[in-house]
Design a protein around this motif. Structure first.
Motif, PDB file in Angstrom:
ATOM      1  N   ASP A 399       0.835  -1.207   0.000  1.00  0.00           N
ATOM      2  CA  ASP A 399       0.000   0.000   0.000  1.00  0.00           C
ATOM      3  C   ASP A 399       0.867   1.253   0.000  1.00  0.00           C
ATOM      4  O   ASP A 399       0.624   2.207  -0.755  1.00  0.00           O
ATOM      5  N   GLN A 400       1.864   1.266   0.876  1.00  0.00           N
ATOM      6  CA  GLN A 400       2.728   2.435   0.981  1.00  0.00           C
ATOM      7  C   GLN A 400       3.427   2.725  -0.350  1.00  0.00           C
ATOM      8  O   GLN A 400       3.481   3.874  -0.801  1.00  0.00           O
ATOM      9  N   THR A 401       3.946   1.664  -0.984  1.00  0.00           N
ATOM     10  CA  THR A 401       4.637   1.841  -2.268  1.00  0.00           C
ATOM     11  C   THR A 401       3.687   2.353  -3.339  1.00  0.00           C
ATOM     12  O   THR A 401       3.996   3.318  -4.072  1.00  0.00           O
ATOM     13  N   PHE A 402       2.518   1.742  -3.443  1.00  0.00           N
ATOM     14  CA  PHE A 402       1.571   2.149  -4.482  1.00  0.00           C
ATOM     15  C   PHE A 402       1.003   3.549  -4.212  1.00  0.00           C
ATOM     16  O   PHE A 402       0.729   4.308  -5.147  1.00  0.00           O
ATOM     17  N   ARG A 403       0.815   3.897  -2.946  1.00  0.00           N
ATOM     18  CA  ARG A 403       0.303   5.229  -2.622  1.00  0.00           C
ATOM     19  C   ARG A 403       1.316   6.314  -2.969  1.00  0.00           C
ATOM     20  O   ARG A 403       0.958   7.389  -3.454  1.00  0.00           O
ATOM     21  N   VAL A 404       2.599   6.039  -2.676  1.00  0.00           N
ATOM     22  CA  VAL A 404       3.651   7.004  -3.023  1.00  0.00           C
ATOM     23  C   VAL A 404       3.636   7.285  -4.523  1.00  0.00           C
ATOM     24  O   VAL A 404       3.766   8.435  -4.959  1.00  0.00           O
TER      25      VAL A 404
END
Length: 736
Positions: A399-404
């Motif tokens: 999630d963190q990677t895709f949100r960034v």
């Protein structure tokens, strides 16, 4: 006279009878003597000492110690050696054969002890030394006591006619440093009974594999009297439209992904058809094989029912129209500059803005986070009437990677990877998804799709990802494209379902994996695309490869023509011919012909030419997407000369890329130098643990930053001299 004559005859008879008796006595006497002699002979023979058994001479093999690479070797006894690996590429040659290999000597046998496991032991049959002439074992376990190891080289010996005087072997001891290995009694021997049985089974399997390959090719090339024109999925309904021969009793048959069409004798799920043109509407979801099955994953064909075998009257066709749950907007690339292997957890996220970046690839090993049974700290996802569980911590990291990326409108391609069973988070998942013919020396497995339970597990993982990362507003980030596995033309190394599988047997499994992903993701995002991943091979196999990329791509086109086209494109890896060598403009196997052996940065024109040919387009109307999803030039060291040559390689590649409008984007790989990439330094930044400048920006970083900006020509100018040109136009070539 009569009386005298009679008396004479009687006397004569007595005489003759006497002689006969005498003669019989002599014969009998001789017979008795013969048997007595025979008895005496045998008795005497039995008392003689037995002849010594014939002992086969054992010829032990020896190491040529002068050829050792990244290992220390020392002879410590008769036919015994002590080895210690000193680098990540440890190998040594055996002394050349001084005699012809013995008849039937097909097994390399040795005893060993090892302080730590070796990822593998690879045996090369020289000369020459290349991946095709090699065999790689599974992991070699550590052992403090002597352990026997036998490697059957029979198939390779036969294929390459190895074993003549002067031939030699090379042993590669995995890729681990500082492993101590003792080896003794290294030799070639004959197969034992179990090995002979195994060899016979392999031969039968190869014969059947080749037969299946021919069946698939014949199916794809055949012209049938009927056709499925269209398959549409809308809500809870699936509609099949087609044309059948007039006046014949025919049926519609459903073909699931876990069925091998050419091997189906009697189709299980069939429906009567009426008329030469038909439309049949069916329920999309059915209870089957123990779960709620989504028939949007199936293909459909016209058949003629037979008493013992049904006749196929059309190609099978997959759904080409699938109603999406969400009306997600089309997101366009801002520019061609991207990063490979992106993860927010790696740090240096500022590079997304400073370079800047328009696209990234993200590794998504689905088997690292899916479980079949309830676990703490997991997300629960229902698919096919069953609950699946996803590791909360790992999904939150995604999630963190895709949100960034989403926050910067960066286009994301998820690289879908399936780990071998021994590396899966849940061993039960590993049992389902590791391909039944996977060989343990490969990094990843082709997903197993030959049974309903494996399909459901694979589909559940993809459905979870698509449902989470293809939502309006991208609350968790977004996946735009799906790169299916890694470098499938080098299947036995990267996406494995066995070594030496015929092209269409391998491609059939890969194509089904692409189809399953596409049809699942398209139900969420109408603009879904899947990309096929290849090395820099083109019309020949890359070193260590199994297939030529162009053969595989043409095979995908055949499937699309026969079974309905879908939006697939290319995720190509045009590394330099030698991944260690950044001066890609010198690549000898990269020519400017449509039939070039390889496609590297040097001849990107070949890729551009292929992708822009209308006969290769989606539905013959739209160019397929082409990403250079993994590629970079290497700096052999961090010395200034090597760093400048790496930067020159990027400048050369970018100047080509900028002029080739058939190539949509490049994702430079690796973003940051990685200790686990076979000694390469292909990143824009140094190793994060580098002693002098941890994670420091290399000259290639600054070249990439300038690419596509007003500073490009200024920053690129010094690299002309390294390349040996006066004008950037000199590097561009025409494809005949």
């Amino acid at each position: 006279m009569l009386t005298l004559t009679k008396i004479a005859l009687q006397e004569y008879g007595r005489l003759t009878f006497g002689l006969a008796i005498a003669m019989m006595d002599k014969v009998l006497f001789r017979v008795v003597l013969f048997f007595l002699g025979l008895v005496v002979f045998l008795a005497c023979k039995g008392k003689q000492p037995e002849s010594p058994p014939v002992v086969e001479q054992v010829r032990y093999l020896s190491f040529d110690e002068e050829t050792a690479n990244q290992l220390d070797v020392k002879a410590i006894g008769q036919h015994q050696y002590e080895i210690r690996t000193t680098g990540t590429d440890p190998y040594i040659l055996l002394s050349p054969l001084t005699h012809q290999r013995g008849e039937g000597d097909l097994v390399l046998s040795l005893e060993y002890k090892a302080t730590s496991p070796l990822h593998h032991l690879q045996v090369f049959l020289g000369a020459p030394i290349n991946e095709e002439r090699s065999l790689k074992t599974a992991e070699i376990a550590a052992s403090s006591s002597w352990k026997m190891l036998a490697i059957d080289l029979g198939d390779q010996i036969k294929e390459f006619n190895w074993g003549n005087v002067g031939d030699f072997l090379r042993l590669d001891f995995g890729n681990e440093q500082n492993v101590a290995v003792h080896i003794r009694n290294l030799r070639l021997r004959k197969r034992n009974e179990a090995e002979e049985k195994s060899a016979r089974e392999r031969e039968l399997f190869r014969q059947d594999d080749e037969a299946l390959n021919q069946e698939i090719m014949a199916y794809l090339n055949r012209t049938y009297p009927a056709s499925i024109v269209d398959v549409s999925v809308e809500g809870e309904t699936i509609a099949i439209r087609g044309v059948a021969p007039a006046g014949e009793p025919v049926m519609l048959a459903e073909v699931t992904p876990y069925q091998q069409l050419s091997r189906v004798t009697k189709f299980t799920y069939t429906y009567s058809l009426e008329g030469s043109q038909f439309v049949l509407s069916l329920a999309r979801y059915v209870e089957r094989d123990g779960f709620r099955y989504d028939r949007a994953l199936s293909a459909w064909a016209v058949i003629r029912e037979g008493s013992t075998k049904d006749d196929l009257l059309s190609h099978a066709r997959y759904a080409t129209q699938i109603e999406a749950q969400w009306n997600l907007p089309v997101q366009s690339l801002a520019h061609k500059k991207g990063l490979g292997g992106f993860s927010a957890s790696r740090g240096f996220v500022e590079d997304l803005d400073d370079l800047p970046i328009g696209s990234v690839t993200v590794n998504v090993p689905i088997t690292s986070f899916i479980y079949l049974d309830a676990r703490p700290d997991t997300y629960v996802h229902e698919y096919g009437g069953k609950s699946f569980y996803f590791d909360r911590k790992k999904i939150d990291e995604l999630d963190q990677t895709f949100r960034v990326a989403a926050a910067r409108n960066i286009i994301v391609s998820a690289i879908i990877l399936v780990q071998k069973a021994s590396e899966c988070a849940d061993p039960s998942v590993g049992e389902l998804l590791e391909h039944e013919h996977y060989t343990d020396d490969a990094f990843f497995t082709m997903p197993r799709l030959d049974n309903a339970e494996s399909l459901r597990c694979y589909a559940a993982a993809l459905d979870f990802l698509a449902g989470r990362y293809c939502q309006p507003g991208s609350p968790y980030g977004r996946i735009h494209h799906w790169i299916m596995h890694n470098e499938v033309d080098a299947g036995s190394t990267w996406t494995n379902m066995g070594k030496g599988r015929p092209l269409f047997v391998y491609l059939d499994n890969y194509y089904k994996s692409m189809r399953v992903c596409y049809n699942i993701a398209k139900a969420y995002n109408a603009h879904t695309e899947v990309l096929a991943s290849f090395t820099h091979s083109w019309v020949t196999k890359a070193p260590g490869g199994d297939y030529a990329t162009l053969d595989m791509i043409n095979g995908l086109l055949q499937y699309s023509t026969a079974e309905g086209d879908f939006r697939w494109g290319l995720a190509y890896h045009p590394y330099p011919e030698d991944l260690n060598e950044p001066k890609t403009w010198n690549d000898s196997q990269a020519t400017f012909s449509p039939r070039s052996p390889l496609v590297t940065f040097k001849n990107l024109e070949v890729l551009d030419d292929w992708i822009k040919r209308p006969e290769n387009w989606y539905m013959k109307t739209n160019k397929r997407m082409l990403w250079l999803s993994e590629n970079g030039t290497n700096s052999r060291t961090y010395e200034e000369k090597d760093l400048q040559e790496q930067a020159a390689g990027l400048a050369y590649a970018w100047k080509k890329l900028a002029r080739l409008d058939g190539i949509d984007a490049i994702q430079w790989h690796n973003w940051i130098d990685n200790r686990n990439e076979f000694g390469l330094r292909i990143g824009l930044r140094r190793f994060p643990d580098d002693e002098e400048d941890p994670g420091g920006r290399k000259p290639v970083w600054h070249v990439y930053q300038a690419a596509g900006t007003e500073r490009e020509d200024e920053i690129f100018e010094p690299y002309k001299a390294i390349i040996g040109i006066n004008d950037w136009r000199e590097i561009m070539k025409e494809i005949p």
